[in-house]
Design a protein around this motif. Structure first.
Motif, mmCIF file in Angstrom:
data_model
loop_
_atom_site.group_PDB
_atom_site.id
_atom_site.type_symbol
_atom_site.label_atom_id
_atom_site.label_comp_id
_atom_site.label_asym_id
_atom_site.label_seq_id
_atom_site.Cartn_x
_atom_site.Cartn_y
_atom_site.Cartn_z
ATOM 1 N N TRP A 169 0.846 -1.200 0.000
ATOM 2 C CA TRP A 169 0.000 0.000 0.000
ATOM 3 C C TRP A 169 0.868 1.232 0.000
ATOM 4 N N GLU A 170 0.219 2.375 -0.139
ATOM 5 C CA GLU A 170 0.900 3.659 0.031
ATOM 6 C C GLU A 170 0.109 4.418 1.077
ATOM 7 N N GLY A 171 0.736 4.667 2.203
ATOM 8 C CA GLY A 171 0.019 5.252 3.337
ATOM 9 C C GLY A 171 -0.382 6.695 3.134
ATOM 10 N N ARG A 172 -1.326 6.909 2.212
ATOM 11 C CA ARG A 172 -1.862 8.253 1.994
ATOM 12 C C ARG A 172 -3.369 8.139 2.134
ATOM 13 N N GLU A 183 -4.727 4.848 -0.651
ATOM 14 C CA GLU A 183 -3.734 3.831 -0.285
ATOM 15 C C GLU A 183 -3.400 2.880 -1.425
#
Lengths: 455, 141
Positions: free
Chosen positions: A110-113, A117
């Motif tokens: 994932w991308e923690g935004r 994500e």
């Protein structure tokens, strides 16, 4: 149903209901964790549950919007969808991308935004999927006999939503820049173009249910979406107060986001006024309940509860607390969850030919889910306000405050159980309707109009 | 009384005007304000690596930074000032779940280098001018 291809909508609605059910499960995991019971921590830590919960929300709502478009556009443009096969491929790929993303969240993929994500490689599949969807909708509209305002506003909302996804895919080294463009997606979706989608669906439902003249309804639709953009675009500023940009956003964001409830107020007044003006002959009472319900609950959840903490002087203390969760839950439910439930309630009898227009189960589903969600909102609100005073005003340490407010999460979980019962009953009704049938297809669009002018 | 075409002009005109203002304000902010307010000259490779780790591990899924994220774990914008380097390092390199008051954090067990990168990221973000956020508790005695 007047066009055979409209039945595609059913499967998007079914996917929508399945993903909503999963979203609720992950919501409970978080509710219990807030109460101090995080027994699943080693398999599903809080950040996994959170990413799954919010992303499932986005995907089930998008699936609902897509289903709505596949039902509405053929009817409004008086033309079959250009390719039913492609629509099914798009449905399967949407489900595949969504499921891949959610499984990936359990394995640190994932991308923690917040809200975005989905990792960038999967983002390209999302783009491909949405382009396929828009291709079908736009080609159907282009080949259709009519281009109504309702169809155009709905399509415009969907096209803008796709375009606005792109700024969120750009990588920035600077956290401030990252956050700045993340809000172009998240804010301009939910407080901008999604309101166009909601307005388009609402207008379609009001034309069908109330029987009021299309010209009158569509005129007010323009006013509502105008108010939405005039307040909502510059209202993005309320996300820019404290992220490292200038003070001008405190003024611009403060003024314009305080105007944002006007669009929702207009939507509520519009729906109620059209209902009062209309013939009140339409048999589908459940669709009417949800349609009036969404216009009113969205005003309270998105409009009033947003206003409650949007001014910079208040937001300085409430920003990043559970007060945001209070507003978020009722806003998403009232504006977008309930509009999807409205279009499902309206279309199911038309798709399946089974006329469960008003049932005890349906009424219970409506009231239990709404009262449950109001209770959850209140619990979040009480916990949030207590957190603001204890942590932000008095200066008690975060963890100590969280222990103090744990009890409110017990109430939250109880109300969530009520909400879930309502949703379960709604899904039970959905399943009871069965699948779309040939018999539900009106012999011809012209004849269908003669037989049943209001349905 | 308002006609449909007037309503359409209200929608299209209002959208174009407000969007133009929004773009102009955004351009001013990003080109003039952000470099100064975020001290872009201090955006070292170490800070950038820290940001990559921040996203890769979805820290925002529990914590908040600049007030953005989830509300399950503490706000970290000023954590460098509040806790200091030693404390942050201890939490990040811990092999067993950090659990103040029973609420557990994932045991990331970061290497010393990764922990240093994340700490550099926290130090950099703590120096950003956020218009006074987070506010000082004004009722604290």
């Amino acid at each position: 149903m007047k066009y055979k291809s409209q039945r595609v909508a059913y499967w998007f609605f079914a996917l929508s209901m399945l993903l909503l059910s999963l979203q609720i499960i992950y919501g409970f995991i978080m509710g219990f964790a807030h109460m101090g019971y995080d027994g699943l921590h080693s398999i599903i830590p809080f950040n996994t549950a959170r990413a799954v919960h919010t992303n499932l929300l986005v995907v089930w709502l998008l699936s609902g919007f897509m289903g709505a478009a596949y039902y509405i556009i053929p009817e409004e443009s008086e033309n079959e969808l250009v390719s039913v096969k492609l629509a099914y491929i798009q449905l399967i790929s949407l489900a595949a991308v969504g499921v891949t993303a959610i499984v990936g969240y359990h394995f640190n993929y994932w991308e923690g935004r917040k809200f975005l994500e989905i990792p960038r490689p999967l983002d390209w599949l999302v783009v491909l999927n949405v382009l396929t969807f828009l291709g079908i909708i736009l080609a159907t509209l282009y080949k259709g006999k009519k281009r109504t305002t309702t169809a155009l506003v709905l399509t415009m909302g969907l096209v803008f939503a796709a375009l606005l996804y792109l700024p969120g895919m750009i990588w920035f080294d600077n956290q401030t820049m990252d956050s700045f463009f993340r809000w172009w997606v998240v804010h301009l979706w939910v407080e901008g173009v999604w309101e166009l989608i909601m307005g388009g669906i609402l207008a379609f439902l009001l034309i069908k249910i109330t029987g009021v003249d299309r010209e009158v309804i569509e005129k007010w639709l323009y006013v509502i979406v105008g108010l939405t953009f005039i307040s909502g675009i510059l209202g993005t500023g309320h996300h820019y107060y404290y992220i490292g940009v200038g003070k001008i956003w405190l003024i611009v964001g403060g003024i314009f986001s305080a105007l944002e409830p006007l669009a929702f107020l207009a939507m509520a007044l519009f729906a109620v006024a059209m209902y009062r003006k209309g013939e009140k002959k339409h048999p589908n009472k459940m669709a009417l309940n949800w349609t009036l319900g969404t216009s009113i609950v969205s005003f309270v959840g998105a409009g009033l509860l947003g206003l409650a903490h949007t001014l910079p002087q208040v937001n300085m203390y409430t920003h990043g607390t559970l007060v945001t969760a209070m507003h978020g839950h009722l806003a998403f439910w009232g504006a977008y969850g309930m509009i999807v439930f409205s279009i499902i309630s309206y279309t199911m009898p038309n798709l399946t030919g089974r006329k469960f227009f008003d049932s005890t189960t349906g009424q219970l589903a409506f009231w239990l889910s709404n009262i449950g969600m109001l209770g959850m909102t209140t619990a979040f609100g009480v916990a949030g306000v207590a957190q603001v005073y204890l942590e932000r005003k008095v200066g008690i340490e975060f963890g100590e405050v969280q222990t103090e407010i744990q009890v409110h999460f017990l109430i939250l979980v109880l109300c969530a159980t009520m909400f879930t019962s309502g949703i379960a009953l709604f899904i039970y009704e959905f399943i009871k309707y069965g699948r779309p049938t040939e018999e539900a297809l009106a012999p011809s669009p012209m004849k269908a109009n003669v037989i049943s002018p209001v349905i | 009384m308002l006609s449909k075409s007037q309503a359409k002009i209200f929608f299209l005109g209002g959208t174009v005007v407000t969007f133009a203002i929004f773009l102009a304000l955004s351009w001013t902010s990003l080109s003039h304000e952000v470099p100064k307010r975020t001290h872009e000259e201090n955006l070292s490779q170490q800070v950038i690596k820290g940001k990559v780790l921040w996203e890769k591990n979805n820290c925002m899924g529990c914590h908040t930074i600049m007030g953005e994220g989830a509300y399950y774990a503490p706000e970290l914008t000023k954590v460098y000032d509040r806790r200091g380097e030693g404390f942050i390092n201890a939490v990040l390199t811990s092999k067993i779940p950090w659990q103040p008051r029973g609420r557990q954090m994932v045991a990331y067990g970061f290497s010393k280098e990764d922990a240093a990168n994340l700490t550099a990221f926290f130090k950099w973000i703590g120096e950003t001018d956020l218009n006074g956020f987070p506010a000082k508790p004004d009722l604290k005695k």
